[in-house]
Every structure is written in structure tokens, then in C-alpha cells.
Design a protein around this motif. Sequence first.
Motif, PDB file in Angstrom:
ATOM      1  N   VAL A 676       0.834  -1.206   0.000  1.00  0.00           N
ATOM      2  CA  VAL A 676       0.000   0.000   0.000  1.00  0.00           C
ATOM      3  C   VAL A 676       0.868   1.255   0.000  1.00  0.00           C
ATOM      4  O   VAL A 676       0.783   2.096  -0.907  1.00  0.00           O
ATOM      5  CB  VAL A 676      -0.961   0.008   1.205  1.00  0.00           C
ATOM      6  N   VAL A 677       1.722   1.377   1.019  1.00  0.00           N
ATOM      7  CA  VAL A 677       2.498   2.603   1.170  1.00  0.00           C
ATOM      8  C   VAL A 677       3.582   2.699   0.087  1.00  0.00           C
ATOM      9  O   VAL A 677       3.767   3.746  -0.543  1.00  0.00           O
ATOM     10  CB  VAL A 677       3.120   2.680   2.578  1.00  0.00           C
ATOM     11  N   LYS A 678       4.285   1.602  -0.159  1.00  0.00           N
ATOM     12  CA  LYS A 678       5.409   1.634  -1.096  1.00  0.00           C
ATOM     13  C   LYS A 678       5.048   1.112  -2.490  1.00  0.00           C
ATOM     14  O   LYS A 678       5.858   1.185  -3.402  1.00  0.00           O
ATOM     15  CB  LYS A 678       6.569   0.817  -0.534  1.00  0.00           C
ATOM     16  N   GLY A 679       3.861   0.557  -2.624  1.00  0.00           N
ATOM     17  CA  GLY A 679       3.476  -0.027  -3.902  1.00  0.00           C
ATOM     18  C   GLY A 679       3.142   1.028  -4.947  1.00  0.00           C
ATOM     19  O   GLY A 679       2.999   2.222  -4.664  1.00  0.00           O
ATOM     20  N   LYS A 680       2.972   0.568  -6.188  1.00  0.00           N
ATOM     21  CA  LYS A 680       2.695   1.480  -7.294  1.00  0.00           C
ATOM     22  C   LYS A 680       1.206   1.597  -7.598  1.00  0.00           C
ATOM     23  O   LYS A 680       0.795   2.436  -8.389  1.00  0.00           O
ATOM     24  CB  LYS A 680       3.435   0.977  -8.545  1.00  0.00           C
ATOM     25  N   GLU A 681       0.379   0.738  -7.001  1.00  0.00           N
ATOM     26  CA  GLU A 681      -1.065   0.767  -7.267  1.00  0.00           C
ATOM     27  C   GLU A 681      -1.790   1.662  -6.251  1.00  0.00           C
ATOM     28  O   GLU A 681      -1.317   1.860  -5.136  1.00  0.00           O
ATOM     29  CB  GLU A 681      -1.640  -0.646  -7.185  1.00  0.00           C
ATOM     30  N   ALA A 682      -2.936   2.175  -6.680  1.00  0.00           N
ATOM     31  CA  ALA A 682      -3.793   2.941  -5.763  1.00  0.00           C
ATOM     32  C   ALA A 682      -4.590   1.969  -4.896  1.00  0.00           C
ATOM     33  O   ALA A 682      -5.063   0.943  -5.369  1.00  0.00           O
ATOM     34  CB  ALA A 682      -4.736   3.842  -6.553  1.00  0.00           C
ATOM     35  N   TRP A 683      -4.735   2.317  -3.613  1.00  0.00           N
ATOM     36  CA  TRP A 683      -5.420   1.455  -2.651  1.00  0.00           C
ATOM     37  C   TRP A 683      -6.470   2.253  -1.872  1.00  0.00           C
ATOM     38  O   TRP A 683      -6.262   3.428  -1.571  1.00  0.00           O
ATOM     39  CB  TRP A 683      -4.427   0.868  -1.639  1.00  0.00           C
ATOM     40  N   LEU A 684      -7.548   1.567  -1.562  1.00  0.00           N
ATOM     41  CA  LEU A 684      -8.521   2.052  -0.581  1.00  0.00           C
ATOM     42  C   LEU A 684      -8.469   1.090   0.595  1.00  0.00           C
ATOM     43  O   LEU A 684      -8.652  -0.123   0.422  1.00  0.00           O
ATOM     44  CB  LEU A 684      -9.937   2.091  -1.162  1.00  0.00           C
ATOM     45  N   VAL A 685      -8.193   1.618   1.798  1.00  0.00           N
ATOM     46  CA  VAL A 685      -8.017   0.763   2.977  1.00  0.00           C
ATOM     47  C   VAL A 685      -9.077   1.104   4.029  1.00  0.00           C
ATOM     48  O   VAL A 685      -9.308   2.288   4.348  1.00  0.00           O
ATOM     49  CB  VAL A 685      -6.603   0.926   3.576  1.00  0.00           C
ATOM     50  N   ASP A 686      -9.718   0.070   4.536  1.00  0.00           N
ATOM     51  CA  ASP A 686     -10.692   0.179   5.633  1.00  0.00           C
ATOM     52  C   ASP A 686      -9.986  -0.200   6.932  1.00  0.00           C
ATOM     53  O   ASP A 686      -9.615  -1.355   7.137  1.00  0.00           O
ATOM     54  CB  ASP A 686     -11.872  -0.760   5.366  1.00  0.00           C
ATOM     55  N   PHE A 687      -9.780   0.805   7.797  1.00  0.00           N
ATOM     56  CA  PHE A 687      -9.192   0.570   9.120  1.00  0.00           C
ATOM     57  C   PHE A 687     -10.353   0.287  10.079  1.00  0.00           C
ATOM     58  O   PHE A 687     -11.216   1.155  10.278  1.00  0.00           O
ATOM     59  CB  PHE A 687      -8.390   1.785   9.575  1.00  0.00           C
ATOM     60  N   TYR A 688     -10.375  -0.902  10.671  1.00  0.00           N
ATOM     61  CA  TYR A 688     -11.548  -1.307  11.440  1.00  0.00           C
ATOM     62  C   TYR A 688     -11.134  -2.032  12.716  1.00  0.00           C
ATOM     63  O   TYR A 688      -9.970  -2.386  12.915  1.00  0.00           O
ATOM     64  CB  TYR A 688     -12.436  -2.232  10.610  1.00  0.00           C
ATOM     65  N   ALA A 689     -12.144  -2.247  13.581  1.00  0.00           N
ATOM     66  CA  ALA A 689     -11.986  -3.086  14.774  1.00  0.00           C
ATOM     67  C   ALA A 689     -13.132  -4.097  14.779  1.00  0.00           C
ATOM     68  O   ALA A 689     -14.282  -3.727  14.497  1.00  0.00           O
ATOM     69  CB  ALA A 689     -12.006  -2.245  16.039  1.00  0.00           C
ATOM     70  N   PRO A 690     -12.877  -5.354  15.074  1.00  0.00           N
ATOM     71  CA  PRO A 690     -13.914  -6.393  14.994  1.00  0.00           C
ATOM     72  C   PRO A 690     -15.120  -6.118  15.895  1.00  0.00           C
ATOM     73  O   PRO A 690     -16.232  -6.554  15.586  1.00  0.00           O
ATOM     74  CB  PRO A 690     -13.176  -7.667  15.429  1.00  0.00           C
ATOM     75  N   TRP A 691     -14.904  -5.437  17.024  1.00  0.00           N
ATOM     76  CA  TRP A 691     -15.996  -5.197  17.970  1.00  0.00           C
ATOM     77  C   TRP A 691     -16.841  -3.974  17.603  1.00  0.00           C
ATOM     78  O   TRP A 691     -17.854  -3.685  18.241  1.00  0.00           O
ATOM     79  CB  TRP A 691     -15.435  -4.991  19.376  1.00  0.00           C
ATOM     80  N   CYS A 692     -16.412  -3.241  16.584  1.00  0.00           N
ATOM     81  CA  CYS A 692     -17.079  -1.978  16.207  1.00  0.00           C
ATOM     82  C   CYS A 692     -18.337  -2.259  15.374  1.00  0.00           C
ATOM     83  O   CYS A 692     -18.255  -2.812  14.268  1.00  0.00           O
ATOM     84  CB  CYS A 692     -16.094  -1.104  15.425  1.00  0.00           C
ATOM     85  N   GLY A 693     -19.507  -1.867  15.898  1.00  0.00           N
ATOM     86  CA  GLY A 693     -20.773  -2.101  15.205  1.00  0.00           C
ATOM     87  C   GLY A 693     -20.851  -1.427  13.845  1.00  0.00           C
ATOM     88  O   GLY A 693     -21.335  -2.009  12.863  1.00  0.00           O
ATOM     89  N   HIS A 694     -20.376  -0.185  13.756  1.00  0.00           N
ATOM     90  CA  HIS A 694     -20.403   0.539  12.479  1.00  0.00           C
ATOM     91  C   HIS A 694     -19.492  -0.134  11.457  1.00  0.00           C
ATOM     92  O   HIS A 694     -19.790  -0.124  10.258  1.00  0.00           O
ATOM     93  CB  HIS A 694     -19.969   1.989  12.693  1.00  0.00           C
TER      94      HIS A 694
END
Length: 783
Positions: A676-694
Motif C-alpha cells: 500500500v504505502v510503497k506499492g505502485k497501485e492505488a489502494w482504498l483501505v478500511d481501518f476497522y476493529a472487529p468489535w465496532c458495530g459501524h
Amino acid sequence: MYKTLIFIILISFSLVLGEDYYKLLGLERTADQREIRKAFKKLAVTQHPDKNTDDPQAHDKFVKLTSAYEVLKDPDLRKKYDLYGEEGLDGSNKRNQYHSWTYYQNNFGIYDDDPQIVTLNSNDYFENVFESEKMWLINFYSPMCSHCHHLAPVWRKVAKELEGVIRVGAVNCEDDWHICSQIGIQSYPTLMHYPKNSKHGVRYSGEKTHEAILQFVLERLDAKIDKINKKVWNHLLKGVQSTEKPTLVFICGSNRYCFTSDERLKVAEIFDKMININIFTCDKKCDDKISEDAGVVYFPPGNENAWKSISLEDASDVDELVKKILEQLPEPQDISDSDFEKIKKGLESREEDGWLICFYVGHATELDVQLKKLPSMVRDMNLGKINCGRYAKLCSNLNVNRYPAWGVLKPGGAFELSHGKNTINDIARFAKNSIKATNVWALSADKILSILQRKNGNEAWFVDWYAPWCPPCIQFLPEVRKASLEFDSVSVHFGTVDCTVHSNICRQYNIRSYPTAMLINGTNTYQFTVQKTASNIVQFINEAMHPSVIQITGKTFNQRLVKKKTKLLWVVDYFAPWCGPCQQLAPEWTAVAKALRPLTFVKIANVDCEAESALCRSQGIQSYPTIRLYPSGSEGLSTVALYNGQRDFFSMLLWITGFFPVKVKDLSSSSFQNEVVKGKEAWLVDFYAPWCGHCQKLEPHYNIAAQLLEGKIRLGRLNCEIYRQQCQQVGVRAYPTLMVYGAKSSRKNSIEGYRIDGEKAEEIQRNVLKILNIKNNANHDEL
């Protein structure tokens, strides 16, 4: 004493026999919430085990009474009971606990016996209070609260003194806790003030005394009282100042009693927009026709040739003055059968205001007084009365079969009868709601048959079959009116059928329970089976006319599924219309179809196994509902997955998205850094927590977004519960957080990303494409 003993014996006998809940409480089936509480309270104070210690069955008998009350006070449980009896309650009426005798004696339904106080509940609170043409003052209380009981006599005195000036209400927060919670009531008693034509209440923070509350209200009244001079006074006496409305003049002077300023304000508010209220100061003799004691003079509307002032000097208080003014107001117009037809013809062109009409027999003096009060509560409507003894044929044609009855003739020509109470508040509420719903028609027998026999071409009709004695039906009628406001009459008409009047038609078309509702659109009929609310009606009609779910028949099954192409993913609900779980699934299934509509390769469908019994037998369907998924990558019916999870929107959507071809990659700390950070492709990343309802709710929509963004950006997710340090390093403080990396304008090899918003797939797609500067040319299959 003898009658009371017989009554107790009859109640005990009923309890033993398991007689129906209405009879247990001594109620008619049309009883409203206030009547139900009053009936139960009357029984509670006599049948309570604390007062029947010598009866070993007292506890069981009282549990039965409380069970009956708990069911009948709850609209949903009451509807189930009315339709299916105790068997339809699924154990939801089991109740083994009850309050002490003191509670029922002193705390139960504090304001039920006060006619000046409107007891509001979840069915009518917002409808009554929001945008009302009268100010409201509402007491939110709990019967368990001692301060609420101390306030009760003050509240009754305020309500009585301000009757007609404002509307005074009460909400029992133990019975209607959801209203209190929605409004934010946190302590009892809480008093809320709603100004005229407002949706926003203001919390009263003053002293809870009669004087303080009264002064609070009087300071906020905005009724107009004009001061007039000698010239205007003389013009009034001569009829030169005549208007369409009557005029009331308070004459003040050294020897005259013209009421206090607060009392004048109350009168002006009661007759706001009905009468011109003036004040005139006259120290000496005002006129030969006006006595020196007169403090109030009434001038009826008229002209110079028929002008007569009326002195009201005998009125000693506001109540008496109001009564005398009502006596002077013109009587409502008597309408003949020919008048009615002329009015109706004029309304069909929508050029006139609608009419509120009272149907009566015999003498109508009391009704006249009631009609005279209505203009202060109902604006922009004409008022009239029809003598059904004289015009019996007209009343019969309009299905008027009880007296007095109230009906509304609407712009456009529709007519509708009220089936509620005949109190002035109920009549006014019906009139205001009905006049707005110009697209709701009480259907005649000929019109019903023409709709059912499809004689109206492509007209679409939403038809509500009801009985006036059925409480759920009466609760549903206002919802039908609300829903009708969302549709133009060109697209959908709304009709109501009284099955007590049209019993033969209802039997002929197999209407077995009330209310029954359906949409008749051309040759198709769609049963309305979900919770009977206005929003559900709107959603149901829109979905029926523009379906998201594909309906598969025996003719289309072969082409759609047997010959299914590998690129397509089909999910099919096999159901039966009479199946309760299928009915509960229907709105959830529609929501799933709408969520997946942007994906052209996903097809959400259903099969009616009652209509297509041979098809369902050939597929081995043995129970309803059965949900089967035919995944992409396989042809026809060669591969199938069965769904056995919970039948709610989120669970089903998450399951389906698990079969999608484009997968969201689960990232680790190293893969995030390297790809993601060093790669050449564009990324969309979902930062999540398993206990998070949303986060959990976002997951299926994120999976859908991955399909929509295929070839434009890669999608991944990082578990911040496992990789906390990495999430903190990139500045993630809340979950879920969506970040775009590798966009053209971002710095290479940087851990900084672009934060985006979005809870739904298309919203996520739109925001990502803005950052990537890529035009969305995706084609949508609108099925």
C-alpha cells in the motif's frame, strides 16, 4: 352492593372460561387507550389480590386481567389478538408480575378523567402537536413520581382555565416511554411548550405553580386586540365598518367593567381569526343604544340596512362571555341534496375550499354549538350540516348509518367519513388530515367492482379494506392518508372500503381480516403484508411499480436460471404468500435487492410457490422461505449454496457479498507497508476493529464497492485490534476509517492518505473516483 357482587361473579366466571380480553375488561372492541386504562383501573382496585386475601385464586385471576390489559394497550399486540386471538400472541402476553393495589388506586392514568386534558400517545402525539394552529402545553409524567402527583391539581386547574385558549396535554412516560425518550425527557414532571405552527418544543423552566404557568402562557399569546377611536366606533354603530367577520368590542371606562387585560386576551385567543376583537375607551355616554353598564358589545356581520349591536353586559366571567358569544355566532349552513351536488361539482374543479359536514337527525342545537367552535380549530374549510331525516337517500348513498356523523368533501370531489370519536378535538384532527389527503376516496360499490374487475384500464389503486369497529383499522386510516400525500393522483389512487357497508363484496373477494390492504395495478394485485405505516406503504407501492426483486415464473425459470451464464450470480427466495416468516422476510429481501442494484452481475429474485407449485416441487422446495444462491463462475443450476442464517438485511447481504469475484484483501502490517504505502497501485483501505458495530455494518457495502471499483483501485482492510501501532502511526483514531493511498497527487512512499467518507457502496465509489480523477462510466442494468 348487590350489583357489584354480580359484576365480580361475572368477571370471575369469565376468567375461568377464558373469555375474550374485551369482555374481561368490560370493553367494546372500539375502545380507545383512555377507555382501556379506565376500565382496567376500575377492575384493578376491586379485583387486586391485596383486597381479596380470602380468595386463593385471586392472584391467577388478576394475572389474567393484567395480561388482557397489557395486550390491549399495545397497538401491535392488540392487532394480533384481534386477528388471531390468544394463539396469535406467541407467548408475548405472559405476565406474572403486577403493581400493588395502592398503585392502581392512586397512580394509574392520572389524567384519564379530565376532559380538558388531551392524553397523548405514540399514535397521535406528533400528528396533534406539530404545526398545530393552537399553542400546546404538555406534561410528561410518570405515575410513580410523587412530584407529578403534587403537580396534578395545578395542571387540572391550568387546563380548565385555558380551555379553548391553548391545548393542554399529558404523556404518561411509563406507558409511552419511546415518545419521552425520543423527545429527550430525563426527569418528571417535564413541561414542554410548543408555539403555534411549530415542530420544536421549548422546555418550561419556571415554577410549577398555577400562577407561574398561567403567566407563562399569557405572555406568549399573540391574539390581536386593536384599540379603536371614536370615529371607528361611530362607524361600527352605523354599520359603515361592517366586515365578513363579526366584531366584538370591549368598552372600557370609569363606570364600566370590560374584563381584565388577561381575560380579554383569552377571549381574543379563543376566537382568533373568527371574530375581530377591539377595545374602545369611553368615559362618558357612548351612544343612546348602548347602556352605561355595557362592557362588551357584539356586532354581527351585516350591512347598514340590517345592523344591530348586541350588548353582553350580563356576562360576569370569561366562561359565561364565551358562551354568550357562541350563541350569537351564525349557525352552520344547512345543506340540501341539491346543494351537496352543486358543492361537489364545484370541488371537482378544485376551485373551492373543502367542506366539513355534520350528518344528523332530529334537533341539532347542541351540534350547532359544536360546529360554531370548530372554526377556531379548523382553518380554510367550510362548515355545514345535513339533516338525514329529510335527505335520507343522500345519506344512504354516502353510507352514513349512524348519527351524528362527520364527513369531509374534498377538493377534487373525494368524500370520506370519520370513524373516530365525536369529541371536538377528534373531529378537528380528522378534518385537517382528511382535507389534505385529496387522493383518498371512500369507494362506492360500483367503483370497488370496477377496480377489482379491471375496468379502469391501467389505473393503479391502493385499496384498504376495513371495519369501523376494528381499532387497528382506525389506526391505519391516518397512515393511508399520510402515504397518499407522496403520490400524484395520476400515478396512484387510494381507496377505502368499509366492509360493514359492502359486506357482500368483501365476502365475494375473500377479505377475511381487517385491515387488509393491496395494490391493484392493471392485471396485477400485490398484497400489503408488512407493518402498516405510511413509510412502509410508500416503499411498498414504489417497489411494486418499479421492482428491485425479479419475479420468476415457470415460464421464465428456464431462461433465467437453467441457462444461467457463468458471469451472473443469482439469489432466489422461494416463498409462499400465506407464510408468516416469508411476510417478515419480504421487506428485508427488497432492501437487499436495492443495495445490490448497482451490480449488473447480481440478480435478486423470488418465486411464489403457491402460484408456481410445480416449479417449486421440481426444485425440491420443502419449507418456506428457502433462499438459494447460484454463484458466478458456474453455469445453470450446477452449483448452489443454501442460506441458513438470520433473515435480516445485514446478515443476508454479508452472506451474499462473500460470493463476489473481487475480494477485499486482509492486510497485515508488512503487506500494508510494502503493497500500500510503497506499492505502485492505488489502494482504498478500511481501518476497522472487529468489535465496532459501524465497522460490521460497513463490511457488506465495502465488498460491493470493491466490485464497482474493479480495475481502478485495489481494496484492503486492516484490523486495528491486531495492528494497533500501524493504525496509530497513520493517524486512525476512530473506526471505521477509509483512506485512499497512491493517488496521483499524493507523495510517493508516504504513509499519508486521503480520508474519505461513505457508508454505502455508491457513495464510497463516488468519493474515491473524485480523488482518483476517474470518470465513472459504469452502466447500470435497471432490470
